[in-house]
Design an enzyme around this catalytic site. Structure first.
Site, PDB file in Angstrom:
ATOM      1  N   ILE A 157       0.836  -1.200   0.000  1.00  0.00           N
ATOM      2  CA  ILE A 157       0.000   0.000   0.000  1.00  0.00           C
ATOM      3  C   ILE A 157       0.876   1.257   0.000  1.00  0.00           C
ATOM      4  O   ILE A 157       1.546   1.568   0.999  1.00  0.00           O
ATOM      5  CB  ILE A 157      -0.959   0.001   1.214  1.00  0.00           C
ATOM      6  CG1 ILE A 157      -1.795  -1.291   1.232  1.00  0.00           C
ATOM      7  CG2 ILE A 157      -1.856   1.242   1.199  1.00  0.00           C
ATOM      8  CD1 ILE A 157      -2.565  -1.596  -0.052  1.00  0.00           C
ATOM      9  N   GLU A 362      -0.021  -1.182 -10.361  1.00  0.00           N
ATOM     10  CA  GLU A 362      -1.221  -0.824 -11.137  1.00  0.00           C
ATOM     11  C   GLU A 362      -1.432  -1.763 -12.339  1.00  0.00           C
ATOM     12  O   GLU A 362      -1.850  -1.345 -13.414  1.00  0.00           O
ATOM     13  CB  GLU A 362      -1.202   0.649 -11.545  1.00  0.00           C
ATOM     14  CG  GLU A 362      -1.376   1.537 -10.322  1.00  0.00           C
ATOM     15  CD  GLU A 362      -1.928   2.905 -10.599  1.00  0.00           C
ATOM     16  OE1 GLU A 362      -2.725   3.039 -11.531  1.00  0.00           O
ATOM     17  OE2 GLU A 362      -1.561   3.815  -9.852  1.00  0.00           O
TER      18      GLU A 362
END
Ligand code: COS
Length: 390
Positions: A157, A362
């Site tokens: 994260i 991503e």
């Protein structure tokens, strides 16, 4: 009609970002990389000059910039240092699902928070056993009265240790695969626990954390969009943010190219600068072509969003090509430097390490190929119009 000219506003924002990268990021980039220093000071300055939260709409206090302008900013920040750039741009990833799916109150509160102060937000999708396969996530959100109770662990994260709020994806129906995932806004003070900060190969100035939720309670109003529609929200978010990631990859490649080009004109071997040798010239030429092509794909993927068109295919083309090109260009930059390229005193080994994550986060380069293959082999499977406001 295709027009590659930028507007005066876009030229200005690019200049502002380049100037910022040159004066505020570059002087600290290699030290912050070495020491893995979180760039809080640079985040505050970037927020001050208006280089953060590009796509937060004006009605919530943000600059409400178009996606192409966002790409221009991200390329320049990536040119300065992509680790610091990632720290600056992460809010965009967390904010997009809020802008697409949040209620008016949630948008005012959470997007407004980013616009009012240099606060940070993180996007929590990935889990230890659910990376590319989003549907395999195990984090749960169980509705109890007027609350949802969250339990689970998220990993990799960005800004996770420092975020003030989190966009979190969790299973609201464990049996329903991707149709059982919902998205929520979770404030840090609801009880988010930071388990550990990762020690990384590259982008060492960016914070990458593992975080967990142990009976974290949030109001039902923090649900983004409809219950069990979180997977689509995640995909629509990634369509909007992958152009920016592509742009950052172009910035890394551009930086590596410039270092290699300049060095090849100074370094003398066999009595002439190595730039006089065709072996080096061809490498420099290939670098330049890859960067140019990656930039054009990136601009197209952003411009489609600005036109209100769906850009799933274009953003996967851009992300795949720009990330792979950044890796190739930085490897070649090290090659142009020869043995010196392997030494930390010289700038290019950092860029090679930084480039690697562009092929991973991503959506890996393989996931981009999977999306491209599905898009070109099968008829369009989704028909949501893109909304430029997100
Ligand atoms: N926009 C809107 N909806 C989309 C979409 C998009 N770009 N892509 C897929 N969907 C929809 C599909 O239409 C389908 O809808 P239905 O439920 O109505 O059938 C649903 O989402 C599921 O799509 P699909 O079957 O393609 O899902 P898969 O499980 O096969 O996963 C991939 C697709 C692999 C592309 C997806 O999981 C993915 O992008 N993985 C990578 C995740 C990632 O990038 N992780 C990095 C973390 S963020 S730093």
């Amino acid at each position: 009609m295709v027009d590659f000219n930028l507007t005066d506003e876009q030229k200005d924002i690019r200049e502002l970002a380049h100037d910022f990268a040159e004066k505020e990021i570059r002087p600290k980039a290699w030290d912050y990389d070495r020491d893995s220093t979180f760039p809080r000071d640079i985040i505050e300055k970037a927020w001050e000059v208006g280089l953060m939260n590009s796509h937060v709409p004006e009605e919530y206090g943000g600059p409400g910039l178009d996606y192409l302008s966002g790409c221009l900013i991200e390329e320049e920040l990536g040119w300065g240092c992509s680790g610091i750039g990632t720290s600056l741009m992460c809010n965009g990833l967390a904010a997009a699902p809020v802008a697409i799916g949040g209620s008016e109150e949630i948008k005012k509160e959470y997007l407004g928070m980013l616009a009012e102060e240099p606060k940070l937000a993180s996007f929590c999708l990935t889990e230890p056993d659910a990376g590319s396969d989003v549907s395999a996530m195990r984090t749960t959100a169980v509705k109890k009265g007027d609350k949802y109770v969250l339990n689970g662990t998220k990993c990799f994260i960005t800004n996770g240790s420092h975020a003030d709020w989190y966009t979190v994806y969790a299973k609201t129906d464990k049996e329903a695969g991707h149709r059982g995932i919902s998205a929520f806004v979770v404030p840090r003070d609801a009880g988010v626990v930071v388990d550990k900060k990762e020690d990384k190969l590259g982008q060492r100035a960016s914070d990458t954390a593992m975080i967990s939720f142990n009976d974290v309670e949030i109001p039902v109003a923090n649900l983004l969009g409809e219950e069990n529609k979180g997977f689509k929200l995640a995909m629509m978010t990634l369509d909007r943010t992958r152009p920016g990631v592509s742009a950052m990859a172009v910035g890394i490649a551009q930086a590596a190219f410039e270092f290699a080009r300049d060095y090849s004109k100074e370094r003398v071997q066999f009595g002439v600068p190595i730039a006089m040798h065709q072996a080096i010239q061809f490498m420099i030429a290939d670098m330049a072509t890859k960067i140019e092509a990656a930039r054009l794909l990136t601009w197209k993927s952003g411009a489609l969003l600005d036109q209100g068109d769906r850009n799933t295919l274009a953003s996967s083309h851009a992300k795949r090509f720009a990330a792979d090109s950044a890796m190739e260009v930085t490897v070649d930059a090290v090659q142009v430097y020869g043995g010196y390229g392997f030494i930390k005193e010289y700038p290019v080994e950092k860029l090679m390490r930084d480039a690697k994550i562009m092929q991973l986060y991503e959506g890996t380069s393989q996931i981009q190929r999977l999306v491209i293959a599905r898009e070109v082999l099968m008829p369009r499977r989704v028909d949501e119009p893109a909304t430029a406001a997100a």
